[in-house]
Enzyme design. Structure first.
Site, PDB file in Angstrom:
ATOM      1  N   SER A 300       0.792  -1.226   0.000  1.00 41.92           N
ATOM      2  CA  SER A 300       0.000   0.000   0.000  1.00 41.92           C
ATOM      3  C   SER A 300       0.830   1.284   0.000  1.00 41.92           C
ATOM      4  O   SER A 300       1.360   1.677  -1.024  1.00 41.92           O
ATOM      5  CB  SER A 300      -1.004  -0.029   1.137  1.00 41.92           C
ATOM      6  N   ASP A 311       7.712   5.623 -11.652  1.00 43.89           N
ATOM      7  CA  ASP A 311       6.987   6.156 -12.806  1.00 43.89           C
ATOM      8  C   ASP A 311       7.484   7.526 -13.222  1.00 43.89           C
ATOM      9  O   ASP A 311       7.256   7.953 -14.362  1.00 43.89           O
ATOM     10  CB  ASP A 311       5.494   6.228 -12.507  1.00 43.89           C
ATOM     11  N   LYS A 325      -1.147  -4.065  -3.389  1.00 40.63           N
ATOM     12  CA  LYS A 325      -2.339  -3.569  -2.713  1.00 40.63           C
ATOM     13  C   LYS A 325      -2.613  -2.144  -3.182  1.00 40.63           C
ATOM     14  O   LYS A 325      -1.879  -1.225  -2.847  1.00 40.63           O
ATOM     15  CB  LYS A 325      -2.106  -3.639  -1.206  1.00 40.63           C
TER      16      LYS A 325
END
Length: 541
Positions: A300, A311, A325
């Site tokens: 998470s 990214d 998650k």
């Protein structure tokens, strides 16, 4: 485990509850039930059934327990991370995520038949009153705290209390063979989530974060600032085994590394509403090398940071594929002291990836996938990770990344051998710590002459201590070729000694020499560090 051990400082309480991201605020509904919930035959059916059991059933039944079971069964049908928190567990869970509690400031074992202090919290209530490691707390007020039937929950309840309240402790100091009494005034005791901070090399700082609580960002900033003052120009951010926590804290931490305007993540609810979160100008470590360490138990909020940096082509993600998650929960009170953490949205990384693994086949299958990663070999070899091409995404600089089932690292580091992992289990389950406490309890004066620096640099675990530990493990029915892993076990023994004598930073620094992921960071930062690289390549072959 046969031995009892406990901490008055709660760590990750109820891992299943903590495993996930949840929004910081709680929902308080002020509308009447009539306004909030319109008449519904399904709701009426449940209410009537409970009333019938309450008033008509032949035996007395605890209908509260029936309601708890019903709520849990309903949530299990939704997703693996929507969870119910019973009233009796709320305070423990809240303390862990708040980052502090009110108590006397000690960690302890129920050692044999008494409460033995492992450490006092620096500048905490007990430390100020002179309580030391090894002391036995025999009584708190009128409550006796020794005997065969000690219950850790009851003990913690007697030592904790309201801020400013006092408790009279009866103490036995074994090293001086004397009893004494002291009155300790309870105060706020921090539950640290940044558990280790030290310089890994001359210019690489290291920070270990074990969860994302309310206090985590402040702790992180303090640790990062201290490392920068020591010369840190690069950072190893360790998020291994970190199950997550507050979404907003993860966003703030990611902002420290990303320049103004960079997308950190976006969330989407069932109405299709999208909320985007962007980095600001506040980052204090922008443009500097950062290595993020993750493993199969990083989830998470940990994955948000790893995904945001990956990214945006910032830093290097090192380790093994994370848990997977990508759901966001919000905590909602149920009016009786209990609460539910309900999934309210999904989050996506900047390239649009959802890293949530499938839970269509139910919770049992969902968590079984975690075990399958070990069985299919993906923890040992990056080539064993199977991801569909449909989940392929591209970063601004052209790097291929994948959605579905977690963050795949840029640099893979395989899991250790079964024997190495078993030693880690002995460590994480407190077996080594319990043994070391007993060793110190029998001869604490032996270590009194060591300063922290002298212990780190000069102390060596001797063969006698190693063989005593091996014999202890055999008595506990733990099976291992101890002599084959003598060097590793001695390192763990020294690290645990350092932790109980000094602090968690000393423990982590000693263990770093045998940590393959941290050695990989050093190799990536300094390619001339060849021995680890050769060994790692041979392991993967």
């Amino acid at each position: 485990m046969k031995k009892k051990y406990a901490y008055i400082i709660p760590t990750l309480l109820a891992a299943a509850l903590a495993l996930g991201i949840f929004v910081g605020g709680k929902l308080h509904f002020n509308d009447t039930p009539e306004k909030l919930f319109t008449t519904n035959s399904k709701k009426d059916k449940l209410n009537r059934l409970i009333d019938y059991i309450d008033y008509e059933y032949v035996d007395e039944i605890d209908t509260d327990s029936i309601v708890d079971v019903t709520v849990n069964n309903i949530l299990e049908k939704l997703d693996p991370h929507s969870v119910y928190i019973p009233k009796q567990e709320m305070s423990k869970v809240s303390e862990s995520m708040k980052g502090d509690f009110v108590g006397i400031g000690v960690t302890f074992y129920t050692y044999r038949d008494s409460i033995a202090v492992i450490k006092t919290i620096a500048d905490g209530p007990s430390a100020k009153k002179g309580i030391m490691a090894g002391d036995r707390i025999l009584a708190a007020g009128k409550d006796t705290l020794f005997g065969k039937d000690l219950n850790n929950t009851d003990i913690v309840g007697k030592l904790k209390g309201k801020k400013g309240s006092s408790v009279r402790l009866q103490v036995y100091r074994k090293s001086e063979d004397r009893h004494f009494a002291t009155t300790v005034k309870r105060d706020i005791v921090p539950i640290k989530s940044v558990i280790s901070t030290f310089m890994l090399t001359d210019d690489i700082g290291y920070i270990k974060v074990d969860r994302f609580a309310e206090s985590t960002f402040v702790e992180f900033k303090r640790a990062l600032s201290a490392l920068q003052k020591q010369g840190a120009q690069k950072l190893a951010l360790d998020l291994r085994d970190n199950p997550g926590g507050y979404l907003g804290i993860a966003e703030k931490m990611a902002d420290e590394f990303l320049t103004d305007g960079k997308l950190i993540l976006f969330t989407k609810n069932k109405k299709g509403q999208v909320n985007e979160v962007y980095a600001t100008k506040k980052g204090s470590f922008e443009g500097k090398p950062v290595y993020v360490l993750i493993n199969e138990r990083s989830a998470s909020a940990s994955e948000i940071i790893a995904g945001a940096l990956q990214d945006n082509d910032i830093g290097t993600i090192v380790g093994r594929r994370s848990f997977g998650k990508g759901l966001v929960q919000r905590e909602m009170e149920l009016g009786d002291g209990s609460a539910v953490r309900l999934t309210v949205s999904r989050y996506y990384t900047p390239t649009g990836r959802s890293i949530q693994k499938s839970y269509k086949k139910g919770n049992k299958d969902y968590y079984k996938k975690f075990v399958e990663r070990y069985r299919n070999g993906e923890l040992a070899s990056v080539d064993s990770i199977k991801v569909a091409d449909s989940l392929k995404f591209t970063t601004p600089k052209g790097k291929i990344v994948y959605g579905g089932g977690g963050i795949i690292p840029d640099e893979f580091v395989p899991i250790g051998s079964n024997e190495e992992e078993f030693i880690d289990v002995l460590d994480s389950q407190g077996v080594i710590s319990y043994f070391i406490f007993g060793h110190l309890d029998s001869d604490r004066e032996r270590y009194a002459e060591y300063s922290r620096a002298e212990f780190l640099n000069d102390f060596t675990v001797d063969d006698i201590l190693f063989e005593q530990f091996a014999a202890y493990c055999v008595q506990q029915n733990y099976s291992l070729d101890y002599y084959e892993y003598e060097a590793r076990i001695k390192m763990y023994l020294k690290a645990t000694l350092a932790e109980q004598l000094f602090d968690t930073n000393a423990y982590a620094k000693i263990k770093s020499d045998g940590d393959n992921m941290l050695q990989k960071v050093k190799e990536l930062d300094d390619p001339s560090s060849i021995p680890f690289a050769i060994e790692n390549e041979e392991m993967q072959r």
